[in-house]
Design a protein around this motif. Structure first.
Motif, PDB file in Angstrom:
ATOM      1  N   ARG A  43      32.621  32.998  44.548  1.00  0.00           N
ATOM      2  CA  ARG A  43      34.054  33.036  44.223  1.00  0.00           C
ATOM      3  C   ARG A  43      34.370  34.355  43.530  1.00  0.00           C
ATOM      4  O   ARG A  43      33.508  34.953  42.885  1.00  0.00           O
ATOM      5  CB  ARG A  43      34.445  31.865  43.317  1.00  0.00           C
ATOM      6  CG  ARG A  43      34.321  30.514  43.986  1.00  0.00           C
ATOM      7  CD  ARG A  43      34.946  29.417  43.123  1.00  0.00           C
ATOM      8  NE  ARG A  43      34.165  29.141  41.928  1.00  0.00           N
ATOM      9  CZ  ARG A  43      34.610  28.410  40.895  1.00  0.00           C
ATOM     10  NH1 ARG A  43      35.849  27.944  40.901  1.00  0.00           N
ATOM     11  NH2 ARG A  43      33.842  28.176  39.858  1.00  0.00           N
ATOM     12  N   VAL A  44      35.620  34.780  43.651  1.00  0.00           N
ATOM     13  CA  VAL A  44      36.057  36.032  43.043  1.00  0.00           C
ATOM     14  C   VAL A  44      36.924  35.706  41.829  1.00  0.00           C
ATOM     15  O   VAL A  44      37.892  34.942  41.926  1.00  0.00           O
ATOM     16  CB  VAL A  44      36.860  36.880  44.047  1.00  0.00           C
ATOM     17  CG1 VAL A  44      37.402  38.129  43.366  1.00  0.00           C
ATOM     18  CG2 VAL A  44      35.995  37.254  45.244  1.00  0.00           C
ATOM     19  N   ARG A  45      36.571  36.281  40.696  1.00  0.00           N
ATOM     20  CA  ARG A  45      37.338  36.062  39.470  1.00  0.00           C
ATOM     21  C   ARG A  45      38.702  36.711  39.570  1.00  0.00           C
ATOM     22  O   ARG A  45      38.834  37.846  40.051  1.00  0.00           O
ATOM     23  CB  ARG A  45      36.577  36.654  38.283  1.00  0.00           C
ATOM     24  CG  ARG A  45      37.073  36.177  36.928  1.00  0.00           C
ATOM     25  CD  ARG A  45      36.264  36.826  35.819  1.00  0.00           C
ATOM     26  NE  ARG A  45      36.910  38.043  35.342  1.00  0.00           N
ATOM     27  CZ  ARG A  45      36.304  38.990  34.630  1.00  0.00           C
ATOM     28  NH1 ARG A  45      35.025  38.899  34.374  1.00  0.00           N
ATOM     29  NH2 ARG A  45      36.965  40.025  34.220  1.00  0.00           N
ATOM     30  N   ALA A  46      39.733  36.016  39.137  1.00  0.00           N
ATOM     31  CA  ALA A  46      41.070  36.592  39.119  1.00  0.00           C
ATOM     32  C   ALA A  46      41.121  37.710  38.090  1.00  0.00           C
ATOM     33  O   ALA A  46      40.643  37.560  36.967  1.00  0.00           O
ATOM     34  CB  ALA A  46      42.100  35.522  38.787  1.00  0.00           C
ATOM     35  N   GLY A  47      41.677  38.843  38.489  1.00  0.00           N
ATOM     36  CA  GLY A  47      41.753  39.973  37.569  1.00  0.00           C
ATOM     37  C   GLY A  47      42.424  41.170  38.194  1.00  0.00           C
ATOM     38  O   GLY A  47      42.585  41.237  39.421  1.00  0.00           O
ATOM     39  N   ASP A  48      42.801  42.134  37.364  1.00  0.00           N
ATOM     40  CA  ASP A  48      43.535  43.300  37.847  1.00  0.00           C
ATOM     41  C   ASP A  48      42.571  44.435  38.197  1.00  0.00           C
ATOM     42  O   ASP A  48      41.380  44.217  38.423  1.00  0.00           O
ATOM     43  CB  ASP A  48      44.576  43.747  36.818  1.00  0.00           C
ATOM     44  CG  ASP A  48      43.981  43.903  35.424  1.00  0.00           C
ATOM     45  OD1 ASP A  48      42.762  44.209  35.340  1.00  0.00           O
ATOM     46  OD2 ASP A  48      44.712  43.736  34.432  1.00  0.00           O
ATOM     47  N   ASN A  49      43.077  45.648  38.201  1.00  0.00           N
ATOM     48  CA  ASN A  49      42.280  46.806  38.650  1.00  0.00           C
ATOM     49  C   ASN A  49      41.722  47.648  37.508  1.00  0.00           C
ATOM     50  O   ASN A  49      41.504  48.841  37.676  1.00  0.00           O
ATOM     51  CB  ASN A  49      43.135  47.690  39.566  1.00  0.00           C
ATOM     52  CG  ASN A  49      43.300  47.064  40.938  1.00  0.00           C
ATOM     53  OD1 ASN A  49      42.405  46.386  41.427  1.00  0.00           O
ATOM     54  ND2 ASN A  49      44.442  47.275  41.551  1.00  0.00           N
TER      55      ASN A  49
ATOM     56  N   CYS B 106      37.033  42.053  40.985  1.00  0.00           N
ATOM     57  CA  CYS B 106      37.993  40.969  40.769  1.00  0.00           C
ATOM     58  C   CYS B 106      38.997  40.859  41.916  1.00  0.00           C
ATOM     59  O   CYS B 106      38.950  41.609  42.883  1.00  0.00           O
ATOM     60  CB  CYS B 106      38.691  41.147  39.424  1.00  0.00           C
ATOM     61  SG  CYS B 106      37.545  40.979  38.021  1.00  0.00           S
ATOM     62  N   SER B 107      39.925  39.924  41.762  1.00  0.00           N
ATOM     63  CA  SER B 107      40.797  39.560  42.883  1.00  0.00           C
ATOM     64  C   SER B 107      41.647  40.712  43.394  1.00  0.00           C
ATOM     65  O   SER B 107      41.751  40.918  44.612  1.00  0.00           O
ATOM     66  CB  SER B 107      41.689  38.382  42.486  1.00  0.00           C
ATOM     67  OG  SER B 107      42.452  38.679  41.328  1.00  0.00           O
TER      68      SER B 107
END
Length: 359
Positions: free
Chosen positions: A296-302, A310-311
């Motif tokens: 799974r990919v963790r939700a997050g910014d750049n 991240c997402s």
């Protein structure tokens, strides 16, 4: 008598096949057939032509959609959705809404974790599946108001609001719950929450009862934790979980312990086990798909490492490399891929593969 009847039927089939073959080669050869045989041959040829036309239409549709049902699927992992995040895993209401908006505008359609692992990805041609998962059953994910509807600022409320403005964007997600069920302490309220999820197309998955790290634990300890989470869910009237998300994403000493086990009166058997990884997940039809270790990919910014893992970073990558992601052909009975990707499909699905030549 039955033997004579069977022989007659076989003879008729043989003559009909001769007529069908003759029709392909030239209608003049049909002079040796009876009227009934000619009618049967006509019908057989019509069925063959209709079947070929239908097949050609599916190939054309897959090519137009640039379908790739062996491509990657983002499985996004969320935790709390709050106004003021206190830990990196938290997302603000605005951040969560913005990510859903992006998914909708870029052609993603949410499917549950159970639909994904079992290959029931029935979405329109040209669209891409995404799996939204929410861990730990925080009240920020689901709080029901007095009228029985989710709070507009909860994850469920935001998802339904975004979906209402984007037709085709399904308001579904998978909730991986633990014993602190949305901080509801009464069995009646807990039942109501799980019933609302089940009745509105959401999946309730197991995240164990106590959210303990299962790595290094004995088989007995692993089984007891997973079984306790399983019975927590079913004991409140919800359907038996089909998938499990491992606490902290850590795998037990043997992967099989997470997928199947039994203790006391409770047994479990899961079609998919999810970890906390750093990449999109393979298509469930891909040869490299491992149902016991789905990333799974963790939700997050750049920012920082999130820019790559991240997402937002992965959604950027899939947008820039559309050939890498799962794109549907709109036909749930086929697995459509470009010709050069046919070998990427798991051998057990080969009879359902439909290939096309990219243009």
């Amino acid at each position: 008598m039955p033997e004579t009847r069977t022989g007659n039927i076989r003879g008729m089939k043989a003559r009909v096949m001769f007529c069908v073959t003759s029709m392909v080669l030239g209608a003049a050869v049909l002079s040796g057939c009876t009227d009934d045989e000619k009618l049967a041959a006509d019908a057989e040829l019509a069925r063959s032509q209709a079947s070929k036309a239908a097949f050609d239409a599916k190939v054309s549709a897959a090519a137009r959609a640039k379908a790739n049902e062996a491509g990657d699927v983002p499985v996004l992992m969320y935790h709390r959705v709050v106004e003021k995040p206190s830990v990196p895993d938290d997302r603000t209401v605005e951040q969560f809404r913005a990510e859903l908006e992006r998914l909708a505008t870029e052609g993603y359609v949410p499917v549950t974790a159970a639909e994904y692992v079992t290959g029931r990805i029935n979405i329109p041609a040209g669209r891409h599946p995404v799996v939204l998962t929410l861990d730990d059953s925080s009240p920020s994910q689901l709080t029901l108001t007095a009228n029985g509807e989710p709070d507009p600022k909860s994850a469920a409320g935001i998802l339904r609001e975004v979906a209402s403005r984007h037709p085709g964007f399904r308001p579904v997600a998978t909730y991986y719950v633990i014993r602190d069920l949305f901080q509801l302490h009464g069995g009646s309220e807990q039942r109501q929450a799980l019933a609302w999820l089940a009745n509105n197309g959401f999946e309730v998955g197991n995240h164990t009862k106590d959210h303990l790290d299962l790595s290094g634990k004995s088989q007995d300890e692993v089984t007891k934790q997973i079984a306790a989470g399983h019975s927590l869910i079913t004991g409140l009237g919800a359907p038996a979980p089909i998938t499990l998300a491992l606490p902290y994403g850590n795998t037990p000493s043997k992967q099989q312990w997470a997928a199947k086990g039994s203790t006391g009166a409770t047994s479990y058997s899961y079609s998919g086990v999810f970890r906390a990884g750093y990449t999109p997940a393979p298509s469930p039809f891909a040869a490299r798909f491992d149902p016991l270790a789905i990333p799974r990919v963790r939700a997050g910014d750049n920012r920082g490492d999130c820019a790559r893992f991240c997402s937002q970073g992965w959604l950027d990558h899939l947008k820039q490399n559309p050939a890498d992601r799962y794109t549907s052909d709109g036909a749930p009975d086929t697995i459509a891929v470009p010709q050069f990707k046919a070998e990427e499909v798991n051998a057990k699905f080969r009879t359902k593969v439909l290939t096309y030549k990219p243009v």
